[in-house]
Scaffold this active site. Structure first.
Site, PDB file in Angstrom:
ATOM      1  N   SER A 238       0.845  -1.192   0.000  1.00 13.31           N
ATOM      2  CA  SER A 238       0.000   0.000   0.000  1.00 13.31           C
ATOM      3  C   SER A 238       0.879   1.241   0.000  1.00 13.31           C
ATOM      4  O   SER A 238       2.105   1.148  -0.015  1.00 13.31           O
ATOM      5  CB  SER A 238      -0.906   0.007   1.226  1.00 13.31           C
ATOM      6  OG  SER A 238      -0.116   0.309   2.362  1.00 13.31           O
ATOM      7  N   LYS A 239       0.197   2.394   0.021  1.00  5.94           N
ATOM      8  CA  LYS A 239       0.931   3.664   0.013  1.00  5.94           C
ATOM      9  C   LYS A 239       1.892   3.763   1.193  1.00  5.94           C
ATOM     10  O   LYS A 239       2.933   4.395   1.096  1.00  5.94           O
ATOM     11  CB  LYS A 239      -0.070   4.826   0.080  1.00  5.94           C
ATOM     12  CG  LYS A 239      -0.759   5.068  -1.241  1.00  5.94           C
ATOM     13  CD  LYS A 239      -1.187   6.518  -1.357  1.00  5.94           C
ATOM     14  CE  LYS A 239      -2.079   6.733  -2.560  1.00  5.94           C
ATOM     15  NZ  LYS A 239      -3.484   6.858  -2.212  1.00  5.94           N
ATOM     16  N   ARG A 240       1.495   3.133   2.300  1.00  4.27           N
ATOM     17  CA  ARG A 240       2.360   3.134   3.481  1.00  4.27           C
ATOM     18  C   ARG A 240       3.769   2.662   3.148  1.00  4.27           C
ATOM     19  O   ARG A 240       4.741   3.064   3.747  1.00  4.27           O
ATOM     20  CB  ARG A 240       1.797   2.187   4.551  1.00  4.27           C
ATOM     21  CG  ARG A 240       0.838   2.799   5.529  1.00  4.27           C
ATOM     22  CD  ARG A 240       0.489   1.792   6.609  1.00  4.27           C
ATOM     23  NE  ARG A 240       0.060   0.503   6.052  1.00  4.27           N
ATOM     24  CZ  ARG A 240       0.717  -0.629   6.196  1.00  4.27           C
ATOM     25  NH1 ARG A 240       1.821  -0.677   6.901  1.00  4.27           N
ATOM     26  NH2 ARG A 240       0.254  -1.748   5.650  1.00  4.27           N
ATOM     27  N   HIS A 241       3.836   1.701   2.187  1.00  7.06           N
ATOM     28  CA  HIS A 241       5.134   1.153   1.817  1.00  7.06           C
ATOM     29  C   HIS A 241       5.828   2.033   0.778  1.00  7.06           C
ATOM     30  O   HIS A 241       6.857   1.649   0.230  1.00  7.06           O
ATOM     31  CB  HIS A 241       4.973  -0.243   1.213  1.00  7.06           C
ATOM     32  CG  HIS A 241       4.368  -1.238   2.143  1.00  7.06           C
ATOM     33  ND1 HIS A 241       3.068  -1.662   2.027  1.00  7.06           N
ATOM     34  CD2 HIS A 241       4.884  -1.886   3.209  1.00  7.06           C
ATOM     35  CE1 HIS A 241       2.813  -2.551   2.983  1.00  7.06           C
ATOM     36  NE2 HIS A 241       3.884  -2.688   3.710  1.00  7.06           N
ATOM     37  N   GLY A 242       5.213   3.164   0.465  1.00 12.09           N
ATOM     38  CA  GLY A 242       5.797   4.012  -0.583  1.00 12.09           C
ATOM     39  C   GLY A 242       5.417   3.533  -1.973  1.00 12.09           C
ATOM     40  O   GLY A 242       6.030   3.937  -2.953  1.00 12.09           O
TER      41      GLY A 242
END
Ligand code: GLU
Length: 467
Positions: A238-242
């Site tokens: 997800s975006k959390r992982h960049g």
């Protein structure tokens, strides 16, 4: 075998991301491999969360990737009549019913079931009331109370679900909009979809969808659920992982075929081959070679795959792409032939097109735009060096051929004559013609710049040094 028809049905609630692109790719490749059809459908029934801007962005990403569709894009928001027709039919046939329970009541039922340690479900209290339409009423499917729903997943093998586990799920919401499960089945059935490859986050929906196919008496397509792409912490990417959207990768200078190549290998393999052209992917793709275990997204590998595709591509094709990246940086280049000569020098040195554009700048700048930082002039253009470079510039100016070989000979004999080392003049020349300390090989760079630019730049730099 019947003609294969696949689809990609994104919801326009966000940009096309890596996981979606991979799902689209698998369906596209399978259709291309089987000489079938690939359909694009925009699932925009969630009016609150969908937007035209995201639809545009998704279409742009699909086009950039080259995942072109044979039919569509269909928009679910324009097909409401078709869904309503099917829902009404199910109600008429006693396979679905109106329910007047409020959200709070349903929540209460779920809560009570949870307290009893049971699966939270709607309890079916309106099932036999024979209610008609009315404000606030939803339509629910009469899920069979007995039996099992079974399907043979193309990746995971046979899956059976006890119908008791499922509840009477909603087909039409109170606002009149169809639910995902209803719309997707009606669409896939009426569009003749034969194979559905999608993320395994949808696997719980599949038994409900199969029950709907059966109730509507439509043939059931084959389902294959691919494992999610994971971040380095083994949680769903997800975006959390960049993780970036597909179009962000374009901004960063990735080639579409490189991104597709990277994505195809996230869950599919062919022997130990890593680099595939698009044609090879189409030719070799098969569902049997899809993996059933989750893959971790690796940005470093993506970079490597990109650099491989940059090396593979013809200078003619790359010149056109490079032109666009240079334009983004404010460098307008009209002469594609010139870029085509620059590209081979930068191909081995660039992992992204952004990098290539950076490295190409000094080639495309006007001579008078090349800047010479004072430190470089002071350090590299000392008076004795300037004398040598002036003499060499004279010799360059007299040349008719300005190719690498000739330049090497001219410089070689000058060094011999003056009994000096190449080292003394190499970096100074580089600085004069590029304004920087790094560049591709000196002579190849000079050849590509050509005589006029090389000589002009040398003269200009030397005049600064003499000031
Ligand atoms: N619109 C759904 C999604 O984006 C489609 C799921 C499906 O392939 O059935 O998740």
């Amino acid at each position: 075998m019947e003609k294969v028809v696949t689809r990609f049905p994104p919801s326009p609630t966000g940009h096309l991301h890596i996981g979606g692109a991979r799902t689209a790719l698998f369906n596209w490749l399978f259709a291309r491999n089987k000489k079938g059809k690939f359909i694009l459908r925009i699932e925009d029934t969630d009016i609150q969360r969908s937007s035209e801007e995201m639809t545009k962005s998704i279409l742009e990403a699909m086009e950039w990737l080259g995942l072109l569709w044979d039919e569509g894009p269909y928009f679910q928001s324009k097909r409401l009549d078709i869904y309503n027709h099917h829902i009404d039919l199910l109600v008429e046939q006693g396979k679905a019913y109106y329910c007047k329970c409020t959200k709070e009541e349903v929540e209460e039922m779920r809560k009570r079931a949870r307290e009893k340690g049971e699966k939270p479900k709607y309890d079916g209290r309106c099932r036999e009331l024979g209610l008609g339409p009315g404000p606030g009423r939803v339509v629910r499917f009469k899920t069979p109370l007995e039996g099992e729903t079974v399907f043979n997943d193309l990746l995971k093998g046979p899956i059976a679900v006890n119908n008791k586990e499922l509840d009477d799920f909603v087909l039409r919401r109170e606002d009149g909009m169809p639910t995902y499960n209803l719309a997707v089945v009606v669409d896939d059935a009426t569009m003749g979809i034969t194979h559905i490859l999608r993320g395994d986050d949808h696997i719980n929906n599949t038994p409900k969808q199969i029950l709907l196919y059966e109730a509507l008496e439509y043939p059931i397509p084959q389902f294959g659920h691919v494992p999610m792409i994971l971040g380095p912490d083994k949680k769903k990417l997800s975006k959390r992982h960049g993780a970036k959207s597909v179009l962000e990768y374009r901004e960063l200078g990735y080639l579409p075929e490189a991104l597709l190549n990277y994505l195809v290998r996230l869950g599919w393999s062919y022997k130990d081959q890593e680099i595939f052209t698009l044609d090879e992917m189409i030719e070799k793709f098969s569902i049997e070679r899809l993996s059933n275990s989750a893959c971790v997204f690796d940005p470093e590998k993506l970079k490597w795959v990109n650099s491989q595709h940059i090396k593979k591509k013809s200078p003619k094709e790359l010149a056109i792409i490079l032109k666009n990246y240079l334009a983004k940086d404010g460098f307008t280049v009209k002469d594609l032939g010139y870029l085509e000569k620059i590209v081979p020098l930068l191909q081995p040195r660039s992992t992204t097109m952004v990098e290539m554009a950076e490295k190409a700048r000094f080639f495309v700048k006007k001579d008078q735009e090349i800047e010479y930082p004072k430190e470089l002039i002071d350090k590299f253009l000392k008076p004795d060096v300037v004398t040598h470079l002036k003499e060499l510039t004279n010799r360059f100016e007299r040349l008719n051929n300005f190719d690498q070989k000739t330049l090497e000979n001219v410089v070689g004999s000058y060094l011999e004559q003056k009994n000096i080392k190449f080292k003394l003049i190499a970096q100074p020349i580089r600085i004069c013609i590029t304004g920087q300390t790094t560049s591709p090989g000196l002579f190849e760079t000079m050849e590509v710049l050509g005589k006029d630019r090389t000589v002009n730049r040398l003269k200009r730099a030397l005049s600064f040094a003499e000031k």
